[in-house]
Design an enzyme around this catalytic site. Structure first.
Site, PDB file in Angstrom:
ATOM      1  N   LYS A   1       0.834  -1.215   0.000  1.00 13.92           N
ATOM      2  CA  LYS A   1       0.000   0.000   0.000  1.00 13.92           C
ATOM      3  C   LYS A   1       0.866   1.262   0.000  1.00 13.92           C
ATOM      4  CE  LYS A   1      -2.136  -1.126   3.817  1.00 13.92           C
ATOM      5  NZ  LYS A   1      -1.499  -2.438   4.041  1.00 13.92           N
ATOM      6  N   THR A   2       1.826   1.280   0.910  1.00  8.30           N
ATOM      7  CA  THR A   2       2.682   2.466   0.996  1.00  8.30           C
ATOM      8  C   THR A   2       3.491   2.605  -0.290  1.00  8.30           C
ATOM      9  OG1 THR A   2       2.766   2.152   3.372  1.00  8.30           O
ATOM     10  CG2 THR A   2       4.415   3.609   2.434  1.00  8.30           C
TER      11      THR A   2
ATOM     12  N   ASP B   1      -1.971   7.714   3.787  1.00  7.28           N
ATOM     13  CA  ASP B   1      -1.573   6.354   4.190  1.00  7.28           C
ATOM     14  C   ASP B   1      -2.180   6.049   5.557  1.00  7.28           C
ATOM     15  OD1 ASP B   1      -0.361   3.910   4.131  1.00  7.28           O
ATOM     16  OD2 ASP B   1       1.705   4.633   4.182  1.00  7.28           O
ATOM     17  N   GLU B   2      -2.326   4.785   5.896  1.00  7.51           N
ATOM     18  CA  GLU B   2      -2.857   4.367   7.207  1.00  7.51           C
ATOM     19  C   GLU B   2      -4.211   5.018   7.484  1.00  7.51           C
ATOM     20  OE1 GLU B   2      -1.155   2.114   8.902  1.00  7.51           O
ATOM     21  OE2 GLU B   2       0.958   2.391   8.389  1.00  7.51           O
TER      22      GLU B   2
ATOM     23  N   GLN C   1      -5.774  -3.319  10.662  1.00  7.91           N
ATOM     24  CA  GLN C   1      -4.684  -2.677  11.410  1.00  7.91           C
ATOM     25  C   GLN C   1      -5.137  -1.400  12.104  1.00  7.91           C
ATOM     26  OE1 GLN C   1      -0.603  -2.780   9.627  1.00  7.91           O
ATOM     27  NE2 GLN C   1      -1.698  -3.486   7.824  1.00  7.91           N
TER      28      GLN C   1
ATOM     29  N   ARG D   1       4.914  -7.445  11.019  1.00 13.33           N
ATOM     30  CA  ARG D   1       6.144  -6.649  10.834  1.00 13.33           C
ATOM     31  C   ARG D   1       7.301  -7.544  10.429  1.00 13.33           C
ATOM     32  NH1 ARG D   1       4.016  -3.038   9.258  1.00 13.33           N
ATOM     33  NH2 ARG D   1       2.188  -4.306   9.530  1.00 13.33           N
TER      34      ARG D   1
END
Ligand code: ATP
Ligand code: MG
Length: 681
Positions: free
Chosen positions: A32-33, A219-220, A250, A612
């Site tokens: 995504k990023t 983002d996020e 998330q 992660r």
């Protein structure tokens, strides 16, 4: 030149869909990023969009920095000039710096740190209840922050109050807000609230920014709270060129007012939204992904996704059962040594230790220090939070904005200059009675009744000193020289040695003040148009994600083990992750078990932690922990049981640490009975 072929078809689709609302809803590590960074490059290179029309908003300074670096790597620095890649807060400061006067503030406004806020609320509380504690102040500030994040003004807050702390907040919040304004100061939440109010009230500005930022990316997005959402909605109205990326699994800031519904409702809120999903994970090996998928699927309200990887299964996930806190720390260190031995290409910076609460870091810090392993602690007591550093910053804040009463009071008698607590009380009382700002009272101290002549003299000298330096700090090229002279004239080092018995500690504290000088010198080198205001702004906007470190610590960080909370780890990736404290009470946190009953958010945190890891994931938990000097029995986290036994291998602290794949398979079959036994089934 940027190559679209380096992306998968869905990512390519997202990158090249540049007009109209776009929602990229996808699991962890699916790129995504990366889509956002590639999209920026695509806009610049393929659509010839001017850089200044691009706005990308991310969650932390670190993420913003990394995103800018990645784009710069692809297109060069020059091509990025004018582009805004920022956190919500720094975006708002940018807007407020130019227009805040329209809201009745002056341009040299102060941004209050948490410590500044505490001071102010404590003072206000003293007027309401004599025995108010620091904890009360903290809870009130929490409620004020929560209200602001939902755009609830002080007046509206009154009607919704029920419990005792809420009643106090209802009393304090309006006064807090009034005082802040009188001091020409804003807190962190105000940055967002005021930017929203500014755009709501001024159509010309709203249109200007909508035109200016033609291409917006966030983002996020799953962690936006209502005030952030409102800001985005205002900015994107009209052209609707808003691309948001996120993962409902998330969403971990519900406790701070983030609403996962915001991402789930995006399609309704922005008509004509294009929805793109990504399912291929490029970060983690198969077994880690299996564990992550298996845990998160136990949450109810979620959009179903199935992450897969083209990578092999990789290593199994290890679960190390430790005797207690110390043993847990030792196990991690042993593992680090063992892995470095087995895989010489690994560096310390490839390892991360993640935990649910910051207090868990202590045992690891001790052990890492003992073993001489370099580490960086993100989110602990940071450089700019240290008392001696705050003292220097307080001087600088007052030099920029003399109405900043909290900081003015902090330095009034620091170093000691004959303006003791009783005199300060008289000054404050006089300021309240006459409704004159404290600074104005200091300008003419003779008017204050009962001040002795020595104090009057001391106040005048103090004011003259500040005036002199305010003038001198206007020379941007000499900022750090001027600061050095100020520190020398104040004799702060001598004051520290006088107050601190331990000479070594005193030396460290003096060095820390010198580091502010270094930080300023570095700022001078970096900035094209440096100023004292600019420096203070940089310092004020540092967030929990670091690096709020001095130069020495920064250098060290380049090859150091990272320690941080699960919350801070969002968006990052590490070859080897230790997820520690896998116990009931930590993860899920006891608050969620007994107070908020929101286990789902804890499960999402666990999912964030697991995802992660790139190559290796090690889960750890202790059977006992020390609490107030006593040993307490601990139970394994319920999330461990959700991980399928075929990908998890349980190791007791007595069994060998590094196992062959065959041994791992053997241990895996024994695992489930082990967990059940621990759970007492
Ligand atoms: P998170 O949900 O944790 O924020 P994310 O979806 O933002 O994750 P990224 O950080 O963008 O994921 O990407 C994860 C990793 O996968 C990165 O190392 C990235 O470079 C890599 N990656 C993403 N897309 C591709 C691709 N098409 N080909 C190769 N590598 C990729
Ligand atoms: Mg990301």
């Amino acid at each position: 030149m940027f190559d679209l072929d380096s992306l998968n078809p869905q990512q390519r689709d997202a990158v090249s869909h540049t007009e109209g609302p776009l929602l990229l809803l996808a699991g962890a590590g699916s790129g995504k990023t990366r889509v956002i960074t590639c999209r920026i490059v695509y806009l610049l290179q393929q659509r010839s969009v001017p850089a200044e029309q691009i706005l990308a908003v991310t969650f932390t300074n670190k993420a913003a920095r990394e995103m800018r670096e990645r784009v710069e790597e692809m297109v060069g620095r020059k091509a990025c000039k004018g582009m805004v890649i920022a956190t919500f807060h720094s975006l708002c400061v940018r807007i407020l710096k130019v227009h805040i006067e329209r809201l009745g503030y002056k341009k040299n406004f102060s941004i209050y740190s948490a410590a500044d806020q505490q001071q102010l609320v404590k003072r206000l509380l003293k007027d309401e209840i004599a025995d108010a504690t620091g904890k009360d102040a903290e809870q009130i500030l929490w409620q004020i922050s929560d209200a602001k994040s939902r755009l609830i003004d002080p007046e509206q807050f009154v009607s919704s109050s029920r419990d005792p702390i809420s009643c106090l907040t209802a009393l304090v919040y309006p006064r807090y807000q009034k005082e802040l304004k009188a001091y020409n100061a804003v807190d962190f939440d105000d940055l967002l609230v005021l930017a929203v109010r500014l755009l709501e009230k001024n159509n010309d500005l709203l249109e200007h920014y909508q035109q200016h930022f033609r291409y917006q990316m966030v983002d996020e997005y799953q962690d936006t709270n209502p005030v952030q959402y409102r800001l985005l909605k205002l900015l994107a109205d009209g052209h609707g060129n808003l691309c948001v990326v996120g993962d409902d699994d998330q969403s971990i800031y519900g406790f701070r007012g983030a609403d996962v519904g915001t991402i789930l409702n995006f399609e309704q809120d922005f008509s004509g939204t294009r929805l793109i999903k990504l399912e291929q994970n490029y970060r983690s090996s198969g077994n880690i992904l299996t564990a992550a998928n298996a845990v998160i699927k136990n949450n109810n309200k979620r959009k179903e996704k199935a992450l897969w990887t083209a990578d092999g299964a990789g290593r199994l996930v290890d679960y190390l059962i430790c005797a207690d806190d110390e043993d847990e720390a030792c196990q991690v260190i042993e593992r680090i040594h063992a892995e470095l031995g087995r895989q010489p290409q690994l560096k310390y910076s490839d390892f991360a230790i993640l935990y649910r609460t910051n207090t868990q870091s202590r045992a690891f810090e001790e052990q890492l220090r003992y073993e001489n392993i370099p580490y960086v602690l993100i989110g602990g007591q940071q450089f700019f939070d240290r008392k001696e550093v705050k003292d220097v910053i307080a001087y600088l804040k007052v030099l920029v904005n003399p109405f900043d009463e909290v900081n003015l009071l902090r330095i009034l008698n620091y170093p000691k200059r004959n303006i003791g607590a009783t005199s300060a009380d008289k000054l404050i009382r006089f300021s309240a009675e006459t409704e004159l700002p404290l600074w104005n009272v200091l300008l003419e101290p003779e008017q204050v009744p009962d001040l002795n002549p020595k104090t009057v003299e001391a106040i005048s000298a103090f004011v003259q000193l500040l005036e002199r330096y305010r003038y001198r700090f206007r020379q941007p090229l000499y900022l750090s020289d001027t600061l050095r002279e100020l520190l020398e004239e104040l004799k702060l080092a001598e004051e520290i040695y006088r107050q601190e018995n331990d000479a070594q500690k005193a030396r460290r504290r003096v060095e820390n003040q010198e580091e502010v000088l270094n930080a300023m010198a570095a700022y001078l080198e970096r900035e094209a148009e440096p100023s004292l205001v600019g420096f203070i702004e940089k310092v004020s906007l540092l967030d929990d994600d670091g690096p709020k470190k001095n130069d020495k610590e920064q250098k060290l960080a380049q090859n150091a083990v990272t320690m941080m909370s699960l919350h801070s780890s969002k968006g990052l990736e590490f070859p080897v992750v230790f997820l520690v404290g896998m116990e009931e009470g930590f993860l899920p946190h006891k608050k969620s078990i007994y107070e908020t009953f929101d286990i789902d958010e804890e499960r999402r945190l666990c999912y964030v932690g697991i995802t992660r890891a790139q190559r290796q994931l090690v889960l750890l938990g202790a059977q006992q922990r020390r609490k107030y000097g006593k040993l307490e029995q601990r139970e394994p986290s319920r999330f461990l049981v959700e991980i399928p036994e075929e990908v998890l291998v349980r190791c007791d602290s007595n069994t060998p640490q590094v196992t062959s794949p065959e041994q791992q398979a053997q241990s895996a079959s024994n695992f489930f009975s082990g967990i059940s036994a621990l759970l007492g089934d």
